[in-house]
Design a protein around this motif. Structure first.
Motif, PDB file in Angstrom:
ATOM      1  N   LEU A 294       1.005  -3.331  -9.002  1.00  0.00           N
ATOM      2  CA  LEU A 294       0.280  -2.083  -9.178  1.00  0.00           C
ATOM      3  C   LEU A 294       0.009  -1.958 -10.665  1.00  0.00           C
ATOM      4  CD1 LEU A 294      -0.723   0.495  -7.655  1.00  0.00           C
ATOM      5  CD2 LEU A 294       1.388   1.601  -8.428  1.00  0.00           C
ATOM      6  N   GLU A 295      -1.257  -2.046 -11.048  1.00  0.00           N
ATOM      7  CA  GLU A 295      -1.604  -1.916 -12.466  1.00  0.00           C
ATOM      8  C   GLU A 295      -1.911  -0.452 -12.759  1.00  0.00           C
ATOM      9  OE1 GLU A 295      -4.707  -3.456 -15.921  1.00  0.00           O
ATOM     10  OE2 GLU A 295      -4.615  -4.529 -14.018  1.00  0.00           O
ATOM     11  N   ILE A 296      -1.123   0.128 -13.650  1.00  0.00           N
ATOM     12  CA  ILE A 296      -1.235   1.548 -13.991  1.00  0.00           C
ATOM     13  C   ILE A 296      -1.903   1.665 -15.353  1.00  0.00           C
ATOM     14  CG2 ILE A 296       0.037   3.698 -14.352  1.00  0.00           C
ATOM     15  CD1 ILE A 296       2.328   2.305 -12.668  1.00  0.00           C
TER      16      ILE A 296
ATOM     17  N   VAL B 238       0.834  -1.204   0.000  1.00  0.00           N
ATOM     18  CA  VAL B 238       0.000   0.000   0.000  1.00  0.00           C
ATOM     19  C   VAL B 238       0.867   1.253   0.000  1.00  0.00           C
ATOM     20  CG1 VAL B 238      -1.800   1.265   1.238  1.00  0.00           C
ATOM     21  CG2 VAL B 238      -1.849  -1.237   1.202  1.00  0.00           C
ATOM     22  N   GLU B 239       1.930   1.240   0.799  1.00  0.00           N
ATOM     23  CA  GLU B 239       2.809   2.416   0.853  1.00  0.00           C
ATOM     24  C   GLU B 239       3.435   2.695  -0.505  1.00  0.00           C
ATOM     25  OE1 GLU B 239       5.548   2.745   4.018  1.00  0.00           O
ATOM     26  OE2 GLU B 239       3.928   2.921   5.501  1.00  0.00           O
ATOM     27  N   ARG B 240       3.769   1.670  -1.251  1.00  0.00           N
ATOM     28  CA  ARG B 240       4.345   1.877  -2.581  1.00  0.00           C
ATOM     29  C   ARG B 240       3.307   2.443  -3.540  1.00  0.00           C
ATOM     30  NH1 ARG B 240       7.343  -1.167   0.256  1.00  0.00           N
ATOM     31  NH2 ARG B 240       9.521  -1.702  -0.233  1.00  0.00           N
ATOM     32  N   ALA B 241       2.065   2.042  -3.403  1.00  0.00           N
ATOM     33  CA  ALA B 241       0.998   2.629  -4.220  1.00  0.00           C
ATOM     34  C   ALA B 241       0.806   4.101  -3.892  1.00  0.00           C
ATOM     35  CB  ALA B 241      -0.305   1.857  -4.002  1.00  0.00           C
ATOM     36  N   ILE B 242       0.865   4.439  -2.609  1.00  0.00           N
ATOM     37  CA  ILE B 242       0.748   5.844  -2.200  1.00  0.00           C
ATOM     38  C   ILE B 242       1.886   6.662  -2.799  1.00  0.00           C
ATOM     39  CG2 ILE B 242       0.814   7.425  -0.231  1.00  0.00           C
ATOM     40  CD1 ILE B 242      -0.414   5.164   1.468  1.00  0.00           C
ATOM     41  N   ARG B 243       3.086   6.105  -2.744  1.00  0.00           N
ATOM     42  CA  ARG B 243       4.254   6.814  -3.271  1.00  0.00           C
ATOM     43  C   ARG B 243       4.072   7.115  -4.761  1.00  0.00           C
ATOM     44  NH1 ARG B 243       9.830   3.929  -1.908  1.00  0.00           N
ATOM     45  NH2 ARG B 243       8.675   3.661   0.040  1.00  0.00           N
ATOM     46  N   PHE B 244       3.573   6.132  -5.502  1.00  0.00           N
ATOM     47  CA  PHE B 244       3.353   6.359  -6.931  1.00  0.00           C
ATOM     48  C   PHE B 244       2.291   7.433  -7.150  1.00  0.00           C
ATOM     49  CE2 PHE B 244       1.004   5.589 -10.855  1.00  0.00           C
ATOM     50  CZ  PHE B 244       2.029   5.710 -11.775  1.00  0.00           C
ATOM     51  N   GLY B 245       1.192   7.353  -6.414  1.00  0.00           N
ATOM     52  CA  GLY B 245       0.135   8.337  -6.573  1.00  0.00           C
ATOM     53  C   GLY B 245       0.621   9.750  -6.339  1.00  0.00           C
ATOM     54  N   LEU B 246       1.439   9.946  -5.313  1.00  0.00           N
ATOM     55  CA  LEU B 246       1.983  11.273  -5.032  1.00  0.00           C
ATOM     56  C   LEU B 246       2.906  11.738  -6.161  1.00  0.00           C
ATOM     57  CD1 LEU B 246       2.818  10.798  -1.235  1.00  0.00           C
ATOM     58  CD2 LEU B 246       0.997  12.221  -2.196  1.00  0.00           C
ATOM     59  N   ALA B 247       3.672  10.811  -6.717  1.00  0.00           N
ATOM     60  CA  ALA B 247       4.650  11.178  -7.756  1.00  0.00           C
ATOM     61  C   ALA B 247       3.992  11.655  -9.042  1.00  0.00           C
ATOM     62  CB  ALA B 247       5.560   9.986  -8.045  1.00  0.00           C
ATOM     63  N   VAL B 248       2.804  11.141  -9.367  1.00  0.00           N
ATOM     64  CA  VAL B 248       2.151  11.520 -10.630  1.00  0.00           C
ATOM     65  C   VAL B 248       1.040  12.545 -10.425  1.00  0.00           C
ATOM     66  CG1 VAL B 248       2.727   9.344 -11.767  1.00  0.00           C
ATOM     67  CG2 VAL B 248       0.554   9.538 -10.521  1.00  0.00           C
ATOM     68  N   GLY B 249       0.946  13.096  -9.213  1.00  0.00           N
ATOM     69  CA  GLY B 249      -0.054  14.111  -8.947  1.00  0.00           C
ATOM     70  C   GLY B 249      -1.474  13.591  -8.928  1.00  0.00           C
ATOM     71  N   ALA B 250      -1.648  12.337  -8.515  1.00  0.00           N
ATOM     72  CA  ALA B 250      -2.971  11.718  -8.510  1.00  0.00           C
ATOM     73  C   ALA B 250      -3.637  11.898  -7.142  1.00  0.00           C
ATOM     74  CB  ALA B 250      -2.853  10.231  -8.832  1.00  0.00           C
ATOM     75  N   LYS B 251      -4.892  11.522  -7.080  1.00  0.00           N
ATOM     76  CA  LYS B 251      -5.605  11.460  -5.811  1.00  0.00           C
ATOM     77  C   LYS B 251      -5.368  10.086  -5.189  1.00  0.00           C
ATOM     78  CE  LYS B 251     -10.241  11.187  -3.796  1.00  0.00           C
ATOM     79  NZ  LYS B 251     -11.695  11.113  -4.081  1.00  0.00           N
TER      80      LYS B 251
ATOM     81  N   ILE C  89     -13.450   1.328  -7.044  1.00  0.00           N
ATOM     82  CA  ILE C  89     -12.754   2.367  -6.270  1.00  0.00           C
ATOM     83  C   ILE C  89     -11.291   1.963  -6.102  1.00  0.00           C
ATOM     84  CG2 ILE C  89     -12.788   3.781  -4.180  1.00  0.00           C
ATOM     85  CD1 ILE C  89     -15.645   2.937  -3.703  1.00  0.00           C
ATOM     86  N   PRO C  90     -10.409   2.393  -7.002  1.00  0.00           N
ATOM     87  CA  PRO C  90      -8.992   2.048  -6.902  1.00  0.00           C
ATOM     88  C   PRO C  90      -8.265   2.955  -5.906  1.00  0.00           C
ATOM     89  CG  PRO C  90      -9.357   3.396  -8.843  1.00  0.00           C
ATOM     90  CD  PRO C  90     -10.718   3.172  -8.225  1.00  0.00           C
ATOM     91  N   VAL C  91      -7.075   2.547  -5.510  1.00  0.00           N
ATOM     92  CA  VAL C  91      -6.321   3.300  -4.513  1.00  0.00           C
ATOM     93  C   VAL C  91      -5.741   4.595  -5.086  1.00  0.00           C
ATOM     94  CG1 VAL C  91      -4.185   1.989  -4.932  1.00  0.00           C
ATOM     95  CG2 VAL C  91      -4.546   3.111  -2.729  1.00  0.00           C
ATOM     96  N   VAL C  92      -5.391   4.606  -6.374  1.00  0.00           N
ATOM     97  CA  VAL C  92      -4.828   5.801  -7.019  1.00  0.00           C
ATOM     98  C   VAL C  92      -5.739   6.200  -8.165  1.00  0.00           C
ATOM     99  CG1 VAL C  92      -2.881   6.733  -8.331  1.00  0.00           C
ATOM    100  CG2 VAL C  92      -2.458   5.225  -6.381  1.00  0.00           C
ATOM    101  N   GLN C  93      -6.130   7.475  -8.191  1.00  0.00           N
ATOM    102  CA  GLN C  93      -7.098   7.939  -9.185  1.00  0.00           C
ATOM    103  C   GLN C  93      -6.570   9.179  -9.898  1.00  0.00           C
ATOM    104  OE1 GLN C  93     -10.677   8.497  -6.866  1.00  0.00           O
ATOM    105  NE2 GLN C  93     -10.541   6.452  -5.970  1.00  0.00           N
ATOM    106  N   GLY C  94      -6.474   9.100 -11.226  1.00  0.00           N
ATOM    107  CA  GLY C  94      -6.010  10.236 -12.019  1.00  0.00           C
ATOM    108  C   GLY C  94      -4.496  10.329 -12.044  1.00  0.00           C
ATOM    109  N   GLY C  95      -3.993  11.538 -12.275  1.00  0.00           N
ATOM    110  CA  GLY C  95      -2.555  11.768 -12.402  1.00  0.00           C
ATOM    111  C   GLY C  95      -2.148  11.899 -13.856  1.00  0.00           C
ATOM    112  N   ALA C  96      -0.869  12.165 -14.093  1.00  0.00           N
ATOM    113  CA  ALA C  96      -0.367  12.347 -15.460  1.00  0.00           C
ATOM    114  C   ALA C  96       1.129  12.080 -15.489  1.00  0.00           C
ATOM    115  CB  ALA C  96      -0.663  13.754 -15.963  1.00  0.00           C
ATOM    116  N   VAL C  97       1.619  11.739 -16.682  1.00  0.00           N
ATOM    117  CA  VAL C  97       3.046  11.512 -16.911  1.00  0.00           C
ATOM    118  C   VAL C  97       3.468  12.352 -18.102  1.00  0.00           C
ATOM    119  CG1 VAL C  97       4.794   9.812 -17.592  1.00  0.00           C
ATOM    120  CG2 VAL C  97       2.994   9.168 -15.979  1.00  0.00           C
TER     121      VAL C  97
END
Length: 483
Positions: free
Chosen positions: A159-161, A64-77, A105-113
């Protein structure tokens, strides 16, 4: 951002990617089994992984912590509450008869690369990133016509992106995938080993006439090479166009790419979400992520590539493209910063990394952190250009010797090859006097307004010194003599 995509045979290509990123946890997502690669078949599959009656999954906090880290990195919710669901399908390597994943309801929503293709900047929006478990693996070789099942991978955390269908060429899709690959490694959430299946690409491809609705997509599964990704997309695009031009409809399907033939082939008809009969997993409560947890993870994050690139622009004066290239991987960024710390001019370091070093690494398939010319050695070479000891052309000769390992000292190579520039003003003036006397026609042409004649005189001066004269000094003194 580009607004007018290049058409292929009059069709617009529409591409979206689903990347399966194996998270760098010690144990699986719902059990304590090891995730280490290369163990003997079925030696890392616990009763939970095997779905034995009475066993219950327990969520791995590190995943879960790794999913949070990814979400923060791509500016996601990062969703404060997300749900695990059962995705029902029946394959021999899926012990439970369903996969635990996330759906509504996924853990990471939105973001961009964001990334560059050539010198053009692109942005791909993300739909979501969700946690799920991997399946096992069916083995078809060395089993005397039968198949075997290895469940070591069953339950491995993924983590499926999922991207939006924002890409319009195979090259663009490959650059997006490379950027994503570099990012998950930068964050330390994945080892990025594509040969071991740690980073896999599924590519959804369709074609349409400009302005028309999206066409029917086909999904190319399990690509583990960026080159194969480009080749597979290019083949699939032309195949789909051929089908449409011949009056046939594209059928939604899952396809595989064969790198030996360069072709895609249908594996099965493509299911829609309804076919998987998703429903919330009754064995797992909702995943609740408190704001304090997100803030703690944010405080432990490394400096992100975009933030570092902005620093290189504002502090080092790099152009945006150069700064982005210097942060395309953590190893590249460290190399650049080490060379800079050793005294080299930032822009010159970037030029060498993007030029000679990248060219050789691409040819050898090596990584920059193992480059034969390390950052301190490159800094010394750049220093000899900056102080006028050698020319750029001579520096390339020195670099070649250093790269091949024939020598490891910049000054020793310069001395041995006699590459030191002539920067003595008196000596250069004497040579220029001889050049001007022997090339009166070029002198007259220059004074008549023909600028090319000046370059011809510079060339004669460099020839007379066997390329050893300081070019900047030659230009300066020649301009004075010509008035």
């Amino acid at each position: 951002m580009p607004t007018t995509p290049k058409l292929i045979r009059g069709y617009e290509v529409v591409i979206g990617l689903e990347n399966h990123v194996q998270l760098s946890t010690q144990s699986k997502i719902f059990s304590g089994s090891s995730t280490a690669f290369g163990a003997a078949p079925n030696t890392q599959a616990s009763p939970v992984d095997l779905a034995l009656p009475g066993t219950l999954p327990v969520l791995n906090r590190a995943a879960v912590e790794r999913a949070i880290r990814f979400g923060l990195a791509v500016g996601a919710k990062v969703a404060p509450l997300s749900i695990f669901a059962r995705k029902n399908y029946f394959y021999p390597d899926l012990p439970k008869g369903y996969q635990i994943s996330q759906f509504e309801i996924p853990v990471v929503q939105g973001g961009a690369v964001e990334f560059f293709v050539g010198d053009v900047k692109h942005k791909v929006n993300l739909t979501r990133a969700h946690l799920e478990e991997d399946a096992g693996k069916s083995l078809h070789e060395d089993y005397h016509g039968q198949s075997g099942i290895d469940l070591n991978r069953a339950g491995t955390p993924l983590l499926e992106i999922v991207s939006e269908p924002d890409m319009r060429s195979g090259a663009e899709a490959a650059e997006y995938a490379k950027t994503l690959h570099a990012l998950v490694m930068w964050l330390g959430i994945c080892d990025g080993n594509m040969q071991e299946g740690s980073f896999r690409c599924d590519v959804n491809v369709s074609v349409r006439k400009p302005g028309e609705p999206f066409g029917t997509r086909r999904e190319i599964k399990n690509l583990n090479s960026f080159r194969f990704l480009v080749d597979a997309v290019n083949y699939e695009v032309n195949w789909q166009i051929d089908e449409i031009e011949d009056g046939r409809k594209i059928q939604q399907a899952t396809v595989l790419y064969n790198p030996d033939t360069g072709e895609t082939r249908a594996m099965r008809s493509k299911e829609d979400s309804a076919d998987y009969r998703y429903f919330p997993d009754p064995d797992l409560p909702p995943l609740v992520i408190a704001p304090e947890w997100v803030e703690r993870v944010k405080g432990e994050m490394p400096e992100l590539p975009a933030v570092m690139a902005r620093r290189f622009i504002e502090v080092d004066g790099l152009p945006e493209y150069d700064a982005t290239m210097m942060t395309q991987s953590l190893a590249t960024a460290r190399y650049y910063e080490a060379a800079k710390a050793a005294g080299a001019t930032p822009k010159l370091v970037a030029n060498w990394v993007m030029g000679e070093i990248s060219k050789r690494l691409n040819a050898s398939g090596g990584e920059i952190d193992a480059a034969p010319v390390g950052p301190e050695l490159l800094a010394k070479l750049i220093g000899r250009i900056s102080d006028g000891t050698i020319s750029n052309n001579a520096a390339k000769q020195v670099f070649e010797v250093l790269w091949t390992g024939e020598a490891s000292d910049v000054d020793a190579v310069i001395e041995a090859k006699g590459l030191k520039q002539v920067s003595d003003t008196g000596a250069i003036e004497a040579i220029l006097d001889e050049v001007l006397a022997a090339n009166q026609k070029s002198v007259d042409e220059f004074r008549a307004g023909k600028d090319k004649a000046f370059n011809a005189l510079v060339g004669q001066a460099m020839k007379a010194t066997k390329g050893k004269a300081n070019p900047a000094l030659v230009n300066e003194l020649l301009k004075k003599k010509l008035g």
